[in-house]
Design a protein around this motif. Structure first.
Motif, PDB file in Angstrom:
ATOM      1  N   PRO A  84      -0.715  -9.666  12.185  1.00  0.00           N
ATOM      2  CA  PRO A  84      -1.802  -9.115  11.358  1.00  0.00           C
ATOM      3  C   PRO A  84      -3.059  -9.970  11.491  1.00  0.00           C
ATOM      4  O   PRO A  84      -2.986 -11.153  11.809  1.00  0.00           O
ATOM      5  CB  PRO A  84      -1.236  -9.166   9.943  1.00  0.00           C
ATOM      6  CG  PRO A  84      -0.174 -10.191   9.977  1.00  0.00           C
ATOM      7  CD  PRO A  84       0.372 -10.199  11.391  1.00  0.00           C
ATOM      8  N   PRO A  85      -4.227  -9.385  11.216  1.00  0.00           N
ATOM      9  CA  PRO A  85      -5.465 -10.164  11.287  1.00  0.00           C
ATOM     10  C   PRO A  85      -5.501 -11.216  10.185  1.00  0.00           C
ATOM     11  O   PRO A  85      -4.768 -11.129   9.208  1.00  0.00           O
ATOM     12  CB  PRO A  85      -6.553  -9.112  11.078  1.00  0.00           C
ATOM     13  CG  PRO A  85      -5.883  -8.018  10.327  1.00  0.00           C
ATOM     14  CD  PRO A  85      -4.452  -8.015  10.775  1.00  0.00           C
ATOM     15  N   TYR A  86      -6.376 -12.195  10.344  1.00  0.00           N
ATOM     16  CA  TYR A  86      -6.526 -13.218   9.312  1.00  0.00           C
ATOM     17  C   TYR A  86      -7.080 -12.593   8.037  1.00  0.00           C
ATOM     18  O   TYR A  86      -6.666 -12.944   6.935  1.00  0.00           O
ATOM     19  CB  TYR A  86      -7.446 -14.346   9.800  1.00  0.00           C
ATOM     20  CG  TYR A  86      -7.573 -15.467   8.791  1.00  0.00           C
ATOM     21  CD1 TYR A  86      -6.517 -16.355   8.604  1.00  0.00           C
ATOM     22  CD2 TYR A  86      -8.710 -15.611   8.011  1.00  0.00           C
ATOM     23  CE1 TYR A  86      -6.602 -17.366   7.657  1.00  0.00           C
ATOM     24  CE2 TYR A  86      -8.806 -16.616   7.074  1.00  0.00           C
ATOM     25  CZ  TYR A  86      -7.742 -17.492   6.897  1.00  0.00           C
ATOM     26  OH  TYR A  86      -7.828 -18.489   5.952  1.00  0.00           O
ATOM     27  N   ALA A  87      -8.018 -11.648   8.196  1.00  0.00           N
ATOM     28  CA  ALA A  87      -8.649 -11.027   7.030  1.00  0.00           C
ATOM     29  C   ALA A  87      -9.217  -9.662   7.391  1.00  0.00           C
ATOM     30  O   ALA A  87      -9.482  -9.380   8.558  1.00  0.00           O
ATOM     31  CB  ALA A  87      -9.776 -11.919   6.503  1.00  0.00           C
ATOM     32  N   GLY A  88      -9.412  -8.843   6.351  1.00  0.00           N
ATOM     33  CA  GLY A  88     -10.095  -7.567   6.495  1.00  0.00           C
ATOM     34  C   GLY A  88     -11.276  -7.537   5.548  1.00  0.00           C
ATOM     35  O   GLY A  88     -11.164  -7.953   4.394  1.00  0.00           O
ATOM     36  N   HIS A  89     -12.425  -7.081   6.035  1.00  0.00           N
ATOM     37  CA  HIS A  89     -13.649  -7.014   5.236  1.00  0.00           C
ATOM     38  C   HIS A  89     -14.040  -5.547   5.118  1.00  0.00           C
ATOM     39  O   HIS A  89     -14.181  -4.861   6.127  1.00  0.00           O
ATOM     40  CB  HIS A  89     -14.759  -7.801   5.935  1.00  0.00           C
ATOM     41  CG  HIS A  89     -16.059  -7.797   5.201  1.00  0.00           C
ATOM     42  ND1 HIS A  89     -16.972  -8.797   5.348  1.00  0.00           N
ATOM     43  CD2 HIS A  89     -16.627  -6.932   4.320  1.00  0.00           C
ATOM     44  CE1 HIS A  89     -18.052  -8.548   4.592  1.00  0.00           C
ATOM     45  NE2 HIS A  89     -17.848  -7.412   3.968  1.00  0.00           N
ATOM     46  N   PHE A  90     -14.244  -5.090   3.894  1.00  0.00           N
ATOM     47  CA  PHE A  90     -14.571  -3.692   3.634  1.00  0.00           C
ATOM     48  C   PHE A  90     -15.821  -3.600   2.771  1.00  0.00           C
ATOM     49  O   PHE A  90     -15.922  -4.284   1.758  1.00  0.00           O
ATOM     50  CB  PHE A  90     -13.418  -2.988   2.912  1.00  0.00           C
ATOM     51  CG  PHE A  90     -12.112  -3.111   3.650  1.00  0.00           C
ATOM     52  CD1 PHE A  90     -11.784  -2.202   4.645  1.00  0.00           C
ATOM     53  CD2 PHE A  90     -11.227  -4.132   3.345  1.00  0.00           C
ATOM     54  CE1 PHE A  90     -10.579  -2.320   5.329  1.00  0.00           C
ATOM     55  CE2 PHE A  90     -10.021  -4.255   4.026  1.00  0.00           C
ATOM     56  CZ  PHE A  90      -9.697  -3.345   5.020  1.00  0.00           C
TER      57      PHE A  90
ATOM     58  N   ALA B 210     -15.920  10.343  -0.350  1.00  0.00           N
ATOM     59  CA  ALA B 210     -16.082   8.943  -0.764  1.00  0.00           C
ATOM     60  C   ALA B 210     -14.823   8.434  -1.472  1.00  0.00           C
ATOM     61  O   ALA B 210     -14.391   7.295  -1.242  1.00  0.00           O
ATOM     62  CB  ALA B 210     -17.302   8.811  -1.681  1.00  0.00           C
ATOM     63  N   ASN B 211     -14.222   9.262  -2.316  1.00  0.00           N
ATOM     64  CA  ASN B 211     -12.997   8.854  -3.013  1.00  0.00           C
ATOM     65  C   ASN B 211     -11.839   8.662  -2.037  1.00  0.00           C
ATOM     66  O   ASN B 211     -11.043   7.736  -2.186  1.00  0.00           O
ATOM     67  CB  ASN B 211     -12.626   9.879  -4.083  1.00  0.00           C
ATOM     68  CG  ASN B 211     -13.577   9.855  -5.266  1.00  0.00           C
ATOM     69  OD1 ASN B 211     -14.379   8.945  -5.412  1.00  0.00           O
ATOM     70  ND2 ASN B 211     -13.501  10.868  -6.091  1.00  0.00           N
ATOM     71  N   ARG B 212     -11.742   9.536  -1.034  1.00  0.00           N
ATOM     72  CA  ARG B 212     -10.681   9.385  -0.020  1.00  0.00           C
ATOM     73  C   ARG B 212     -10.885   8.098   0.782  1.00  0.00           C
ATOM     74  O   ARG B 212      -9.931   7.399   1.082  1.00  0.00           O
ATOM     75  CB  ARG B 212     -10.620  10.599   0.896  1.00  0.00           C
ATOM     76  CG  ARG B 212      -9.986  11.796   0.190  1.00  0.00           C
ATOM     77  CD  ARG B 212      -9.695  12.964   1.101  1.00  0.00           C
ATOM     78  NE  ARG B 212      -9.079  12.625   2.355  1.00  0.00           N
ATOM     79  CZ  ARG B 212      -7.770  12.663   2.597  1.00  0.00           C
ATOM     80  NH1 ARG B 212      -6.939  13.001   1.641  1.00  0.00           N
ATOM     81  NH2 ARG B 212      -7.306  12.379   3.789  1.00  0.00           N
ATOM     82  N   LEU B 213     -12.144   7.795   1.096  1.00  0.00           N
ATOM     83  CA  LEU B 213     -12.443   6.557   1.806  1.00  0.00           C
ATOM     84  C   LEU B 213     -12.051   5.351   0.948  1.00  0.00           C
ATOM     85  O   LEU B 213     -11.447   4.395   1.442  1.00  0.00           O
ATOM     86  CB  LEU B 213     -13.925   6.493   2.174  1.00  0.00           C
ATOM     87  CG  LEU B 213     -14.366   5.240   2.920  1.00  0.00           C
ATOM     88  CD1 LEU B 213     -13.627   5.099   4.248  1.00  0.00           C
ATOM     89  CD2 LEU B 213     -15.869   5.271   3.157  1.00  0.00           C
ATOM     90  N   ALA B 214     -12.367   5.392  -0.335  1.00  0.00           N
ATOM     91  CA  ALA B 214     -11.985   4.300  -1.240  1.00  0.00           C
ATOM     92  C   ALA B 214     -10.465   4.156  -1.287  1.00  0.00           C
ATOM     93  O   ALA B 214      -9.945   3.037  -1.282  1.00  0.00           O
ATOM     94  CB  ALA B 214     -12.552   4.551  -2.637  1.00  0.00           C
TER      95      ALA B 214
ATOM     96  N   GLU C 172      -7.450   3.553  -8.616  1.00  0.00           N
ATOM     97  CA  GLU C 172      -6.805   2.782  -7.548  1.00  0.00           C
ATOM     98  C   GLU C 172      -7.453   1.413  -7.361  1.00  0.00           C
ATOM     99  O   GLU C 172      -6.773   0.433  -7.064  1.00  0.00           O
ATOM    100  CB  GLU C 172      -6.840   3.547  -6.226  1.00  0.00           C
ATOM    101  CG  GLU C 172      -5.898   4.722  -6.211  1.00  0.00           C
ATOM    102  CD  GLU C 172      -5.924   5.439  -4.896  1.00  0.00           C
ATOM    103  OE1 GLU C 172      -5.378   4.899  -3.925  1.00  0.00           O
ATOM    104  OE2 GLU C 172      -6.499   6.543  -4.842  1.00  0.00           O
ATOM    105  N   MET C 173      -8.768   1.351  -7.527  1.00  0.00           N
ATOM    106  CA  MET C 173      -9.455   0.072  -7.392  1.00  0.00           C
ATOM    107  C   MET C 173      -9.083  -0.851  -8.553  1.00  0.00           C
ATOM    108  O   MET C 173      -8.912  -2.054  -8.367  1.00  0.00           O
ATOM    109  CB  MET C 173     -10.966   0.285  -7.327  1.00  0.00           C
ATOM    110  CG  MET C 173     -11.740  -0.940  -6.924  1.00  0.00           C
ATOM    111  SD  MET C 173     -11.270  -1.697  -5.341  1.00  0.00           S
ATOM    112  CE  MET C 173     -11.875  -0.501  -4.189  1.00  0.00           C
ATOM    113  N   LEU C 174      -8.918  -0.281  -9.746  1.00  0.00           N
ATOM    114  CA  LEU C 174      -8.493  -1.089 -10.890  1.00  0.00           C
ATOM    115  C   LEU C 174      -7.105  -1.680 -10.657  1.00  0.00           C
ATOM    116  O   LEU C 174      -6.827  -2.816 -11.057  1.00  0.00           O
ATOM    117  CB  LEU C 174      -8.514  -0.255 -12.178  1.00  0.00           C
ATOM    118  CG  LEU C 174      -9.912   0.130 -12.678  1.00  0.00           C
ATOM    119  CD1 LEU C 174      -9.808   1.130 -13.825  1.00  0.00           C
ATOM    120  CD2 LEU C 174     -10.696  -1.100 -13.098  1.00  0.00           C
TER     121      LEU C 174
END
Length: 189
Positions: free
Chosen positions: A6-12, A46-50, A82-84
């Motif tokens: 796996p990568p060290y990190a993911g940035h979104f 946008a919600n699906r992307l989130a 989901e973000m919460l």
């Protein structure tokens, strides 16, 4: 799962257009309904992307990789259910960095959700009495590019994290795994 290491990190950095509190004509999200009107194709997309970002973050954390998610401070993104869930994972930090503390004439407060504990000391809130410029209209798009000083702070935090061999904790990985499996079962197809 990953076919290789796996990568060290993911940035979104989720596009904030439909998540912005500044989007008032028409009103498309509210505090009472941060998910918004799902019949609106822009909001649905946008919600699906989130949701995909949350999925990727959980997968990365479960694999022992770090995450970094950015959005404006008063974005409705942070209030999506989901973000919460993601925000509640032990070992994650919510760091506020206002862009004016990084050399821009605009305030633009941003939140960074991260598993990198070294980013915490980079947090800076604006205490300027007045700003040279206001963030409205076309300027909101111009502010999407991170100022150089902000990019340096984030890069320095990642360098420190790697040098100090910081990793997400066992508890962080386990909770991420449990949440990922739960969300897979409960989501609409």
């Amino acid at each position: 799962s990953f076919e290789r290491a796996p990568p060290y990190a993911g940035h979104f950095a989720v596009e904030c257009t439909t998540f912005s509190i500044a989007h008032t004509t028409p009103v498309i999200r509210t505090l009472e309904n941060p998910v918004g009107d799902q019949s609106n194709s822009d909001i649905h997309h946008a919600n699906r992307l989130a949701s995909k970002v949350v999925d990727r973050c959980l997968l990365l954390l479960e694999a022992g990789s770090h995450i970094l998610v950015e959005n404006p401070w008063l974005s409705y993104l942070w209030l999506l259910p989901e973000m919460l869930v993601l925000l509640g994972i032990p070992g994650l930090h919510l760091v506020r960095i206002d862009q004016c503390t990084c050399g821009t004439p605009l305030k633009k407060p941003q939140l960074w959700l991260t598993s990198n504990p070294r980013l915490c000391k980079q947090g800076q809130k604006c205490f300027h009495p007045k700003h040279e410029d206001t963030l409205e209209g076309a300027k909101t798009g111009q502010s999407s590019i991170y100022p150089e000083e902000l990019a340096e702070k984030i890069t320095d935090a990642w360098i420190e994290c790697a040098r100090d061999r910081c990793k997400p904790s066992k508890e962080t990985k386990e909770v991420a795994s449990q949440l990922r499996r739960h969300l897979e079962k409960t989501r609409d197809p």
